[in-house]
Design an enzyme around this catalytic site. Structure first.
Site, PDB file in Angstrom:
ATOM      1  N   GLU A 164      92.495 -84.562 -37.495  1.00  0.00           N
ATOM      2  CA  GLU A 164      92.979 -84.734 -35.848  1.00  0.00           C
ATOM      3  C   GLU A 164      94.237 -84.278 -35.684  1.00  0.00           C
ATOM      4  O   GLU A 164      94.450 -84.040 -34.478  1.00  0.00           O
ATOM      5  CB  GLU A 164      93.416 -86.582 -36.007  1.00  0.00           C
ATOM      6  CG  GLU A 164      92.260 -87.320 -36.382  1.00  0.00           C
ATOM      7  CD  GLU A 164      90.907 -87.183 -35.042  1.00  0.00           C
ATOM      8  OE1 GLU A 164      89.912 -86.769 -35.348  1.00  0.00           O
ATOM      9  OE2 GLU A 164      91.534 -86.971 -33.828  1.00  0.00           O
TER      10      GLU A 164
ATOM     11  N   ASP B 199      93.292 -51.596 -21.565  1.00  0.00           N
ATOM     12  CA  ASP B 199      92.687 -52.721 -21.952  1.00  0.00           C
ATOM     13  C   ASP B 199      92.393 -53.528 -20.678  1.00  0.00           C
ATOM     14  O   ASP B 199      93.187 -53.544 -19.576  1.00  0.00           O
ATOM     15  CB  ASP B 199      93.292 -53.691 -22.755  1.00  0.00           C
ATOM     16  CG  ASP B 199      92.967 -53.775 -24.190  1.00  0.00           C
ATOM     17  OD1 ASP B 199      93.765 -54.013 -25.020  1.00  0.00           O
ATOM     18  OD2 ASP B 199      91.959 -53.084 -24.344  1.00  0.00           O
TER      19      ASP B 199
ATOM     20  N   ARG C  73      94.946 -55.000 -32.984  1.00  0.00           N
ATOM     21  CA  ARG C  73      94.444 -53.887 -32.271  1.00  0.00           C
ATOM     22  C   ARG C  73      95.373 -53.243 -31.439  1.00  0.00           C
ATOM     23  O   ARG C  73      95.094 -52.158 -30.964  1.00  0.00           O
ATOM     24  CB  ARG C  73      93.286 -54.179 -31.442  1.00  0.00           C
ATOM     25  CG  ARG C  73      93.375 -55.361 -30.569  1.00  0.00           C
ATOM     26  CD  ARG C  73      91.736 -55.749 -29.827  1.00  0.00           C
ATOM     27  NE  ARG C  73      91.288 -54.728 -29.253  1.00  0.00           N
ATOM     28  CZ  ARG C  73      91.688 -54.105 -28.115  1.00  0.00           C
ATOM     29  NH1 ARG C  73      92.708 -54.610 -27.457  1.00  0.00           N
ATOM     30  NH2 ARG C  73      91.187 -53.140 -27.310  1.00  0.00           N
TER      31      ARG C  73
ATOM     32  N   PRO D  92      94.756 -77.466 -29.890  1.00  0.00           N
ATOM     33  CA  PRO D  92      94.593 -77.617 -28.225  1.00  0.00           C
ATOM     34  C   PRO D  92      95.662 -77.930 -27.490  1.00  0.00           C
ATOM     35  O   PRO D  92      95.868 -77.884 -26.163  1.00  0.00           O
ATOM     36  CB  PRO D  92      93.417 -78.697 -28.415  1.00  0.00           C
ATOM     37  CG  PRO D  92      93.003 -78.641 -29.886  1.00  0.00           C
ATOM     38  CD  PRO D  92      94.258 -78.433 -30.534  1.00  0.00           C
TER      39      PRO D  92
HETATM   40  C1  4FV Z   1      92.164 -75.425 -31.371  1.00  0.00           C
HETATM   41  C2  4FV Z   1      91.920 -74.560 -30.090  1.00  0.00           C
HETATM   42  C3  4FV Z   1      91.353 -76.293 -32.075  1.00  0.00           C
HETATM   43  C4  4FV Z   1      91.701 -79.490 -33.171  1.00  0.00           C
HETATM   44  C5  4FV Z   1      91.430 -80.472 -34.161  1.00  0.00           C
HETATM   45  C6  4FV Z   1      91.556 -78.413 -35.206  1.00  0.00           C
HETATM   46  C7  4FV Z   1      91.082 -78.244 -33.631  1.00  0.00           C
HETATM   47  C8  4FV Z   1      91.517 -79.808 -35.371  1.00  0.00           C
HETATM   48  N1  4FV Z   1      92.957 -74.550 -32.159  1.00  0.00           N
HETATM   49  N2  4FV Z   1      92.804 -73.562 -30.233  1.00  0.00           N
HETATM   50  N3  4FV Z   1      91.040 -75.107 -29.327  1.00  0.00           N
HETATM   51  N4  4FV Z   1      91.864 -77.051 -33.082  1.00  0.00           N
HETATM   52  O1  4FV Z   1      90.504 -76.959 -31.297  1.00  0.00           O
HETATM   53  O2  4FV Z   1      93.527 -73.778 -31.428  1.00  0.00           O
HETATM   54  O3  4FV Z   1      92.770 -80.025 -36.111  1.00  0.00           O
END
Ligand code: 4FV
Length: 252
Positions: free
Chosen positions: A116, A169, A154, A89
């Site tokens: 985490e 697209d 794709r 995130p």
């Molecule tokens: C996430 C997202 C996501 C966070 C903690 C996996 C999680 C755990 N990955 N975009 N939104 N990952 O939420 O890519 O590690």
């Protein structure tokens, strides 16, 4: 193009690639997938890949050693354009432009976070880029990795039946796609726009373009502000009372 996916749940990744465009691209050798089980790079009896955070706090953190060994093992010698991507995130938000950028790489090593997150020292030393699929929290990076592989694959010529469809697209033009219709001609009393049966392809293209602009105005005006129109498109929009710069109705 090569994709390596590092995960503690390799079967989930495998499952996500069983059918459809991706598995056909694999069988037609347009892409090569290397699903890496992170636990294969652990040496303790419990094949541990996480531990408690220094400084306390809830949750667990992925330990750096197995991740670093897995990345080193996945790297391909002689491949120039290789990128290690951590799904998290905290990353740059993924979109069609990023997909078109990644399409130019030869090998993507996708690291699927869990718990985490990962030890910061692994991120600093081994990760080229962090990508997020959106501002929400998942339980793992596997689904984001599958989404990125789908969006990038794709774009590879020959993957989609009609090669130019990816060029038309949504988002490549920064306009939402026009509505689609197919048989039956009347569905629960609802008809289909007559122009679609006219056989006049220029009229049909104009109709679809106007529908795209209207839909984008209603749902994603932010995209319209970034869209660029040709002179003939601007004339067409003006003829239909739409100001191409603002996307607003001119009322004329
Ligand atoms: C996430 C997202 C996501 C966070 C903690 C996996 C999680 C755990 N990955 N975009 N939104 N990952 O939420 O890519 O590690």
């Amino acid at each position: 193009m090569h994709f390596s996916i590092i995960s503690i749940f390799p079967s989930r990744v495998q499952a996500g690639m069983q059918e459809g465009v991706i598995s056909r691209a694999v069988s037609e050798k347009l892409i090569e997938l290397n699903i890496v089980n992170l636990r294969d790079f652990t040496f303790d009896r419990h094949r541990t890949t996480d531990d408690r955070p220094f400084g306390g706090g809830e949750g667990m953190v992925m330990t750096p050693e197995p991740l670093s060994l897995a990345v080193k093992d996945a790297r391909m010698s002689g491949v120039e354009r290789e990128r290690v991507i951590l799904l998290s995130p905290q990353g740059r938000v993924f979109n069609q432009q990023v997909a078109e950028e990644l399409r130019r790489e030869e090998h993507l090593i996708l690291v699927c976070g869990r718990y985490e997150g990962v030890d910061e020292r692994f991120r600093e030393k081994y990760v080229d880029e962090e990508l997020s699929i959106g501002d929400f929290i998942l339980t793992g990076g596997e689904l984001p990795a599958l989404m990125i592989i789908d969006a990038v694959t794709r774009l590879i010529p020959g993957v989609l039946g009609c090669s130019d469809s990816a060029l038309r697209d949504t988002f490549s033009r920064k306009l939402l796609k026009h509505p689609h219709y197919t048989r039956p001609r009347v569905f629960e009393g609802s008809e289909v726009p007559e122009v679609l049966f006219s056989g006049d392809h220029r009229k049909i293209e104009e109709h679809r373009f106007l529908e795209s602009v209207k839909r984008t105005m209603e749902r994603r005006p932010d995209l319209l502000r970034r869209a660029s129109f040709s002179v003939s498109e601007k004339k067409l929009l003006a003829r239909h009372g739409i100001d191409p710069d603002t996307g607003r109705e001119t009322g004329q």
